[in-house]
Design a protein around this motif. Structure first.
Motif, PDB file in Angstrom:
ATOM      1  N   VAL A 145      16.195   2.031   1.005  1.00 18.19           N
ATOM      2  CA  VAL A 145      15.824   0.866   0.198  1.00 18.19           C
ATOM      3  C   VAL A 145      14.376   0.969  -0.256  1.00 18.19           C
ATOM      4  O   VAL A 145      14.044   0.642  -1.408  1.00 18.19           O
ATOM      5  N   ALA A 146      13.477   1.419   0.629  1.00 14.42           N
ATOM      6  CA  ALA A 146      12.069   1.558   0.248  1.00 14.42           C
ATOM      7  C   ALA A 146      11.876   2.637  -0.804  1.00 14.42           C
ATOM      8  O   ALA A 146      10.926   2.573  -1.601  1.00 14.42           O
ATOM      9  N   GLY A 147      12.756   3.628  -0.834  1.00  7.96           N
ATOM     10  CA  GLY A 147      12.626   4.683  -1.829  1.00  7.96           C
ATOM     11  C   GLY A 147      12.880   4.204  -3.249  1.00  7.96           C
ATOM     12  O   GLY A 147      12.364   4.799  -4.212  1.00  7.96           O
ATOM     13  N   GLY A 148      13.651   3.124  -3.398  1.00 13.73           N
ATOM     14  CA  GLY A 148      13.929   2.604  -4.736  1.00 13.73           C
ATOM     15  C   GLY A 148      12.685   2.131  -5.466  1.00 13.73           C
ATOM     16  O   GLY A 148      12.399   2.591  -6.592  1.00 13.73           O
ATOM     17  N   PRO A 149      11.893   1.194  -4.911  1.00 14.45           N
ATOM     18  CA  PRO A 149      10.660   0.769  -5.592  1.00 14.45           C
ATOM     19  C   PRO A 149       9.662   1.906  -5.795  1.00 14.45           C
ATOM     20  O   PRO A 149       8.941   1.916  -6.795  1.00 14.45           O
ATOM     21  N   ILE A 150       9.615   2.860  -4.849  1.00 14.03           N
ATOM     22  CA  ILE A 150       8.702   3.993  -5.034  1.00 14.03           C
ATOM     23  C   ILE A 150       9.107   4.806  -6.261  1.00 14.03           C
ATOM     24  O   ILE A 150       8.264   5.188  -7.091  1.00 14.03           O
ATOM     25  N   THR A 199       0.830  -1.213   0.000  1.00 22.03           N
ATOM     26  CA  THR A 199       0.000   0.000   0.000  1.00 22.03           C
ATOM     27  C   THR A 199       0.859   1.255   0.000  1.00 22.03           C
ATOM     28  O   THR A 199       0.590   2.218  -0.745  1.00 22.03           O
ATOM     29  N   LYS A 200       1.902   1.272   0.813  1.00 18.31           N
ATOM     30  CA  LYS A 200       2.755   2.459   0.889  1.00 18.31           C
ATOM     31  C   LYS A 200       3.568   2.653  -0.383  1.00 18.31           C
ATOM     32  O   LYS A 200       3.772   3.795  -0.828  1.00 18.31           O
ATOM     33  N   LEU A 201       4.024   1.571  -0.972  1.00 21.28           N
ATOM     34  CA  LEU A 201       4.748   1.700  -2.232  1.00 21.28           C
ATOM     35  C   LEU A 201       3.832   2.237  -3.328  1.00 21.28           C
ATOM     36  O   LEU A 201       4.249   3.078  -4.142  1.00 21.28           O
ATOM     37  N   PHE A 202       2.579   1.772  -3.343  1.00 21.55           N
ATOM     38  CA  PHE A 202       1.656   2.246  -4.365  1.00 21.55           C
ATOM     39  C   PHE A 202       1.352   3.734  -4.187  1.00 21.55           C
ATOM     40  O   PHE A 202       1.467   4.516  -5.143  1.00 21.55           O
ATOM     41  N   MET A 244       7.525   7.541   2.715  1.00 18.26           N
ATOM     42  CA  MET A 244       8.839   6.893   2.728  1.00 18.26           C
ATOM     43  C   MET A 244       9.316   6.645   4.153  1.00 18.26           C
ATOM     44  O   MET A 244       9.923   5.606   4.445  1.00 18.26           O
ATOM     45  N   TYR A 245       9.060   7.584   5.039  1.00 18.22           N
ATOM     46  CA  TYR A 245       9.448   7.420   6.446  1.00 18.22           C
ATOM     47  C   TYR A 245       8.759   6.201   7.051  1.00 18.22           C
ATOM     48  O   TYR A 245       9.384   5.391   7.743  1.00 18.22           O
ATOM     49  N   SER A 246       7.475   6.037   6.761  1.00 19.51           N
ATOM     50  CA  SER A 246       6.735   4.903   7.291  1.00 19.51           C
ATOM     51  C   SER A 246       7.124   3.606   6.603  1.00 19.51           C
ATOM     52  O   SER A 246       7.170   2.545   7.237  1.00 19.51           O
ATOM     53  N   VAL A 253      14.902  14.009   3.558  1.00 25.57           N
ATOM     54  CA  VAL A 253      14.211  14.366   4.798  1.00 25.57           C
ATOM     55  C   VAL A 253      13.834  13.100   5.578  1.00 25.57           C
ATOM     56  O   VAL A 253      14.029  13.025   6.802  1.00 25.57           O
ATOM     57  N   ALA A 254      13.308  12.088   4.881  1.00 24.09           N
ATOM     58  CA  ALA A 254      12.930  10.849   5.562  1.00 24.09           C
ATOM     59  C   ALA A 254      14.146  10.123   6.112  1.00 24.09           C
ATOM     60  O   ALA A 254      14.059   9.443   7.143  1.00 24.09           O
ATOM     61  N   TYR A 255      15.298  10.256   5.478  1.00 22.69           N
ATOM     62  CA  TYR A 255      16.517   9.604   5.951  1.00 22.69           C
ATOM     63  C   TYR A 255      16.923  10.122   7.322  1.00 22.69           C
ATOM     64  O   TYR A 255      17.296   9.353   8.209  1.00 22.69           O
TER      65      TYR A 255
END
Length: 708
Positions: free
Chosen positions: A563-568, A339-342, A541-543, A386-388
């Motif tokens: 790592v999560a920022g890559g698929p987003i 859900t978050k990636l979408f 991204m933070y979540s 910022v999320a980092y």
């Protein structure tokens, strides 16, 4: 007791006066230099005393101490109280060959008694003898000091009995003489030794005390002993991951939840959602009702998720382990990550297409490709940076973006208000009220369910003493007010200009441009769209970093965020290359994702409401604690409610044509009437809410009984 004008005092006052006379007679003067009195030859020798028999007896002095450098106690002025002063240690008189001084005259009855015992008046300005323990030396008369003034003519001053009095003001440490104590030499004026009791608490059994330095605390440490929590540095990466946030860093108050959510949900893209509701056939009044119901339903996931985050200080998908089990929670965590990636990809795509549309509309670029690519890259880098760094920088950026977003939204509405036609908008007829359900579900999915699995992350730094109810209200208020205003305004613009409704629904930015805005409008319009989208992308991204760690990919919060920022970023690029219609994105995949998210929301929210004790934080991080590895009832209902809900929704996307299978089994057309209402989202939510209320109370109580 006497009565009448002459009787101004009671009998107890007369007794006190008599006692004062006797005390004054005994303690009328104190010698400047202590001397050992020579007993009368005819008097009987003093018997040998035992310490236990008379603990107040103090032996003869060995050395005199000067108190001349001490300040004299300020004398009290004005009338004094009529009670008798308490005199300290008992005095044992020594026989003296001198005649006793005359007793002082009693105070006049016509004036209030103002009596200060002589020993109390003299001891602040004259030296007192300090006596030490040990065998009594031979009586020896010390010569008077050379500086002693000659006595005045008249009878010799009487030798008064020695009494034991403690000095009123202490000397500076290390300045007095050293006297002998049974355990060693002691600085007399520093220690102020009482020789009345061997076990006296204020006796010092060592050398003169010296200052002791307080333990130093490192600059990077914080001691919370009634102190205020200290915010983390802005540009220091947040180290807290799945464990509870440090108490000394929980600086957030309930009102902070307002602006943490306001910026992320205040995008002008919400105007496109309002236009989409109008294209469903809703009238203006129905559109307002649907928007209000959708925002109200969003209180459930946002408010209760905020409360759970405040209670535990941990991310949403860690607290969710109490509901689904430490191992069973992997299934909701996978759902949350998808859900978050979408939604992160949608936000990134919207930021890119908004920049591309503005650049083409005002002639800044020949096509959308270049400005869209630049905007995509800038948005993902800014949000990722910022999320980092984590919560401290996120909170500060959200505050600034909230102020900027509120100002820009006001400018946008003021600049386009002249295009609103209330008469035409109110003339739009009502549609079937089943369409209101569709509109409410759309707003609920766009707002509440999109953020349901991220709500605890922004609440985990709330002060433990802050109000949980207030935090829930502020979070819902901050997240709900901007969408309600913007969605309603988008529907109002669409109803005022039905010809622009489809354009506003598919591309809100180009729809704004088509209204004929002034030349200065592109800059505030781009900022109004871009800043709010970046704010929402930061929260996503933070979540997502926490969710990735909750699945067992223990890279640490900051690297999990990267790592999560890559698929987003990848999904955002794919959307930018393949999709150009906002309406299809809002009404397709989000509804399919909203059904299982609604089922999870119902289960999680119901158990949160049932709990009477807060979460046991260590048991959320390791197996073998309070919470089991699997909660089979809740996991089973998650699948059942999702299956039922997906059978009661519909989609225009070809690869989601299988949805609505229960409508077909019931003989209902999925393309008309209630078949288009997407009521399956509400059904999944209700099934999730009911399950813990019916079958989950014993399990919740067992968990709470196991909390140490």
């Amino acid at each position: 007791m006497e009565t009448g004008p002459g009787a101004e005092r009671h009998s107890d006052d007369e007794l006190a006066t008599a006692l004062e006379r006797e005390v004054a007679r005994i303690t009328s003067a104190i010698p400047v230099v202590g001397t050992a009195a020579v007993p009368d030859a005819e008097s009987e020798p003093e018997p040998e005393r035992d310490a236990e028999e008379d603990d107040d007896w103090i032996g003869p002095p060995t050395q005199a101490i000067s108190f001349e450098d001490l300040p004299v106690r300020r004398q009290m002025e004005g009338p004094q109280p009529t009670f008798s002063a308490w005199v300290g240690a008992a005095a044992r008189p020594v026989p003296s060959p001198q005649p006793e001084p005359p007793a002082p005259a009693p105070p006049s009855r016509a004036e209030p008694l103002s009596f200060v015992p002589p020993e109390l008046a003299l001891r602040d300005s004259q030296p007192l003898p300090l006596l030490a323990e040990g065998p009594e030396p031979e009586p020896e008369t010390e010569p008077e000091p050379e500086t002693e003034p000659e006595p005045a003519a008249g009878p010799a001053p009487p030798v008064v009995p020695r009494i034991a009095l403690a000095p009123a003001l202490p000397d500076l440490p290390g300045t007095g003489p050293v006297v002998t104590h049974e355990l060693g030499p002691i600085d007399a004026t520093s220690a102020r030794i009482d020789t009345d009791l061997h076990d006296d608490a204020d006796d010092v059994h060592s050398t003169a005390p010296s200052p002791v330095a307080s333990p130093r605390v490192a600059l990077d440490e914080t001691v919370l002993s009634g102190a205020e929590p200290v915010p983390a540095p802005l540009f220091e990466p947040e180290e807290a991951d799945l464990e509870p946030s440090a108490v000394d860093r929980r600086v957030g108050r309930a009102a902070r939840m307002f602006w943490l959510w306001f910026a992320g949900t205040s995008s002008l893209i919400s105007i496109g959602v309002g236009a989409t509701l109008f294209t469903l056939g809703l009238s203006l009044r129905q559109l307002l009702v649907a928007t209000l119901v959708g925002v109200a339903l969003s209180f459930l996931p946002l408010g209760l998720g905020t409360l759970a985050g405040k209670w535990s200080g941990q991310p949403t998908m860690v607290v969710s382990r109490a509901t689904f089990g430490l191992r069973g929670n992997a299934i909701p965590a996978i759902l949350a990550l998808l859900t978050k990636l979408f939604w992160g990809a949608v936000l990134l795509w919207l930021a890119g297409t908004a920049a591309g549309s503005l650049a083409v509309s005002w002639g800044g670029a020949a096509d959308r490709a270049t400005p869209t690519a630049v905007a995509l890259l800038a948005a993902i880098l800014i949000a990722g940076l910022v999320a980092y760094f984590g919560y401290a920088l996120v909170a500060r950026v959200q505050l600034l973006l909230t102020i900027a977003s509120a100002a820009l939204i006001s400018v946008m509405i003021a600049g386009t208000w002249r295009h609103v036609d209330l008469v035409r908008a109110l003339a739009v007829p009502d549609a079937l009220w089943t369409h209101v359900v569709t509109g409410a579900v759309l707003v609920f999915s766009y707002l509440g369910l999109a953020w349901a699995m991220s709500s605890a992350e922004v609440a985990r730094y709330q002060r433990p003493t802050s109000s949980g109810g207030a935090a829930m209200l502020w979070a819902t208020f901050g997240a709900g007010v901007p969408p309600f205003v913007l969605v309603s305004y988008g529907g109002l613009l669409a109803a005022s200009h039905p010809g622009l409704a489809d354009r506003l629904a598919s591309d809100p930015v180009s729809g704004f441009v088509a209204l004929g805005l002034p030349g200065w409008f592109p800059v505030p319009l781009l900022l109004a769209v871009g800043l709010s989208l970046i704010s929402a992308l930061v929260l996503t991204m933070y979540s997502a970093g926490f969710t990735l760690d909750a699945l067992g990919v223990r890279l640490g919060r900051r690297w999990s965020t990267v790592v999560a920022g890559g698929p987003i970023a990848l999904a955002g690029i794919v959307l930018a290359l393949t999709v150009t219609d906002l309406d299809s994105v809002i009404r397709g995949v989000p509804t399919a994702l909203s059904v299982p998210v609604a089922a999870w929301t119902g289960l999680f929210a119901a158990e949160t409401m049932l709990r009477e004790r807060r979460f046991h934080q260590p048991s959320l991080l390791a197996t073998g604690g309070v919470y089991p590895d699997w909660r089979w009832v809740n996991l089973g209902m998650l699948f059942v409610a999702s299956a039922v809900g997906l059978g009661l929704v519909s989609s225009d996307l070809p690869w989601l044509a299988w949805e609505g299978y229960l409508f077909r089994l019931l003989g209902i057309d999925p393309e008309a009437g209630i078949g288009t209402s997407n009521i399956g989202v509400v059904v999944a939510l209700v099934l999730g809410l009911v399950t813990p209320l019916v079958a989950g109370i014993p399990a919740v109580r067992r968990q709470e009984q196991g909390v140490a």
